[in-house]
Design a protein around this motif. Structure first.
Motif, PDB file in Angstrom:
ATOM      1  N   ASP A  89       0.838  -1.202   0.000  1.00  0.00           N
ATOM      2  CA  ASP A  89       0.000   0.000   0.000  1.00  0.00           C
ATOM      3  C   ASP A  89       0.871   1.250   0.000  1.00  0.00           C
ATOM      4  N   TYR A  90       1.956   1.223   0.786  1.00  0.00           N
ATOM      5  CA  TYR A  90       2.866   2.371   0.844  1.00  0.00           C
ATOM      6  C   TYR A  90       3.520   2.630  -0.504  1.00  0.00           C
ATOM      7  N   ASN A  91       4.000   1.563  -1.164  1.00  0.00           N
ATOM      8  CA  ASN A  91       4.658   1.726  -2.463  1.00  0.00           C
ATOM      9  C   ASN A  91       3.712   2.301  -3.508  1.00  0.00           C
ATOM     10  N   ALA A  92       2.454   1.841  -3.479  1.00  0.00           N
ATOM     11  CA  ALA A  92       1.461   2.381  -4.414  1.00  0.00           C
ATOM     12  C   ALA A  92       1.221   3.859  -4.150  1.00  0.00           C
ATOM     13  N   TRP A  93       1.127   4.205  -2.851  1.00  0.00           N
ATOM     14  CA  TRP A  93       0.927   5.610  -2.473  1.00  0.00           C
ATOM     15  C   TRP A  93       2.122   6.455  -2.900  1.00  0.00           C
ATOM     16  N   LEU A  94       3.348   5.943  -2.656  1.00  0.00           N
ATOM     17  CA  LEU A  94       4.564   6.665  -3.020  1.00  0.00           C
ATOM     18  C   LEU A  94       4.643   6.873  -4.532  1.00  0.00           C
ATOM     19  N   THR A  95       4.299   5.841  -5.299  1.00  0.00           N
ATOM     20  CA  THR A  95       4.317   5.972  -6.759  1.00  0.00           C
ATOM     21  C   THR A  95       3.371   7.072  -7.216  1.00  0.00           C
ATOM     22  N   GLY A  96       2.184   7.119  -6.645  1.00  0.00           N
ATOM     23  CA  GLY A  96       1.225   8.172  -6.987  1.00  0.00           C
ATOM     24  C   GLY A  96       1.725   9.554  -6.618  1.00  0.00           C
ATOM     25  N   LEU A  97       2.333   9.657  -5.413  1.00  0.00           N
ATOM     26  CA  LEU A  97       2.874  10.941  -4.969  1.00  0.00           C
ATOM     27  C   LEU A  97       3.981  11.429  -5.897  1.00  0.00           C
ATOM     28  N   LYS A  98       4.903  10.531  -6.262  1.00  0.00           N
ATOM     29  CA  LYS A  98       6.007  10.918  -7.147  1.00  0.00           C
ATOM     30  C   LYS A  98       5.482  11.385  -8.487  1.00  0.00           C
ATOM     31  N   SER A  99       4.442  10.710  -8.987  1.00  0.00           N
ATOM     32  CA  SER A  99       3.850  11.110 -10.258  1.00  0.00           C
ATOM     33  C   SER A  99       3.253  12.510 -10.162  1.00  0.00           C
ATOM     34  N   ARG A 100       2.554  12.814  -9.053  1.00  0.00           N
ATOM     35  CA  ARG A 100       1.938  14.128  -8.889  1.00  0.00           C
ATOM     36  C   ARG A 100       2.988  15.222  -8.724  1.00  0.00           C
ATOM     37  N   VAL A 101       4.071  14.901  -7.996  1.00  0.00           N
ATOM     38  CA  VAL A 101       5.158  15.874  -7.835  1.00  0.00           C
ATOM     39  C   VAL A 101       5.792  16.192  -9.186  1.00  0.00           C
ATOM     40  N   GLU A 102       6.051  15.144  -9.987  1.00  0.00           N
ATOM     41  CA  GLU A 102       6.663  15.353 -11.300  1.00  0.00           C
ATOM     42  C   GLU A 102       5.744  16.174 -12.200  1.00  0.00           C
ATOM     43  N   GLN A 103       4.450  15.882 -12.175  1.00  0.00           N
ATOM     44  CA  GLN A 103       3.494  16.645 -12.979  1.00  0.00           C
ATOM     45  C   GLN A 103       3.460  18.110 -12.541  1.00  0.00           C
TER      46      GLN A 103
END
Length: 349
Positions: A10-24
């Protein structure tokens, strides 16, 4: 103190989403800064034009303005006399206030300068600006597409798409092909054989895909089909992501002959029967010939059931002699790129 436990998945999925939003968010910030900068450059250019035209100020005002702006903002690049002249040219090329809504206002400054340097027609500048935004071209790719006359070549292949495809797909399919295709990056002479060209194209697949255009994905070379116990080899097989279909490309080192269309039609039928999935659209064919008599090709395609196009290819780029003196040398391009790279955000390709 006991460390809190958490679900790693669950943490890795959340982190992946966060990194994507930061990059965007970072990308939006860069684009926002770039738009503000281009808008500022346009306003400066517009005011230079206004004062030179209305108040009769001479050309020397540009040099004076460059000195004063660099003194006022020593940490800010882009206020050289040459750059100010480009700002004036920008305002001349796009004089209306609607400039801020156009594609060119979203491009990096180095792209804008390229459009001003290499194109004179307003509609051509707008077309290449829009394509740069649509496909994310770097400055190098933009230069290459302009010099290879992409606008004139795109959608000009002889096809039967209008009669063989529904209207919703025929225009997109037609625009996906061009004539001629330019393979000058292969380093081959006009005497090269089909197998030589195939080998070279697959070795330079990135450049080949760029020349084919957006949406093409490479599947295989010499793709094997077995029909009735006999083996047949398709020269090159691609999948087009926007058209949602396979694309068979056949290379011929001779001028177009009507029987080539019949052979390609057979390959398309076989791919539709053996390769195409239930959700794929009918396969499209492209015949690349050394020469193409357009009238002969048009007649040949009228009796073909499958959708296909015919185009020429060039192993050496055919640039009209009058344009040659206007094209930059490799040394000039490299020097400009070094300047671009040293100019910070406003000049990044």
């Amino acid at each position: 103190m006991t460390e809190m436990s958490f679900d790693v998945g669950d943490y890795n999925a959340w982190l992946t989403g966060l990194k994507s939003r930061v990059e965007q968010a970072r990308q939006r910030a860069v684009l926002s800064v770039n738009r503000e900068l281009i808008s500022l450059y346009w306003q400066i250019g517009h005011e230079i034009l206004d004062r030179q035209g209305r108040a009769g100020w001479g050309a020397k005002v540009v040099d004076q303005l460059a000195r004063d702006l660099r003194t006022a903002f020593p940490d800010m690049r882009g206020f050289s006399p040459r750059n100010l002249k480009y700002m004036r040219a920008l305002a001349e090329a796009w004089p209306g206030k609607e400039f801020v809504q156009q594609a060119v206002a979203q491009l990096p400054w180095s792209h804008v300068v390229t459009l001003l340097d290499k194109l004179k027609a307003p509609e051509a500048r707008d077309w290449y600006a829009e394509k740069s935004i649509e496909h994310g071209w770097s400055r190098n790719v933009l230069v290459m597409q302009i010099e290879s006359r992409l606008r004139e070549r795109q959608g000009s292949a002889v096809t039967n798409f209008r009669d063989r495809l529904p209207p919703s797909r025929s225009d997109l399919a037609r625009d996906s092909l061009k004539d001629p295709y330019i393979f000058d990056f292969l380093g081959l002479t006009e005497s090269a054989q089909e197998r030589d060209i195939e080998n070279a194209l697959t070795r330079h697949i990135t450049r080949f895909l760029l020349e084919l255009g957006a949406g093409f994905a490479f599947v295989a070379r010499q793709y094997r089909l077995v029909v009735g116990g006999d083996e047949f080899l398709v020269d090159l097989l691609f999948y087009h992501l926007k058209l949602r279909c396979y694309v068979v490309v056949e290379l011929k080192t001779t001028p177009f002959k009507p029987e080539y269309a019949g052979q390609l039609n057979f390959y398309l039928s076989a791919v539709d029967a053996q390769v195409k999935g239930p959700h794929d659209e009918p396969t499209i064919g492209l015949l690349l010939c050394k020469e193409n008599n357009r009238l002969v090709a048009e007649y040949a395609l009228r009796g073909i059931a499958s959708p296909m196009g015919v185009a020429e290819y060039q192993l050496l780029r055919d640039i009209p002699a009058p344009l040659m003196p206007n094209l930059p040398s490799i040394e000039q391009i490299e020097a400009e790129l070094q300047t671009d790279n040293a100019s910070g955000l406003s000049d990044q390709p």
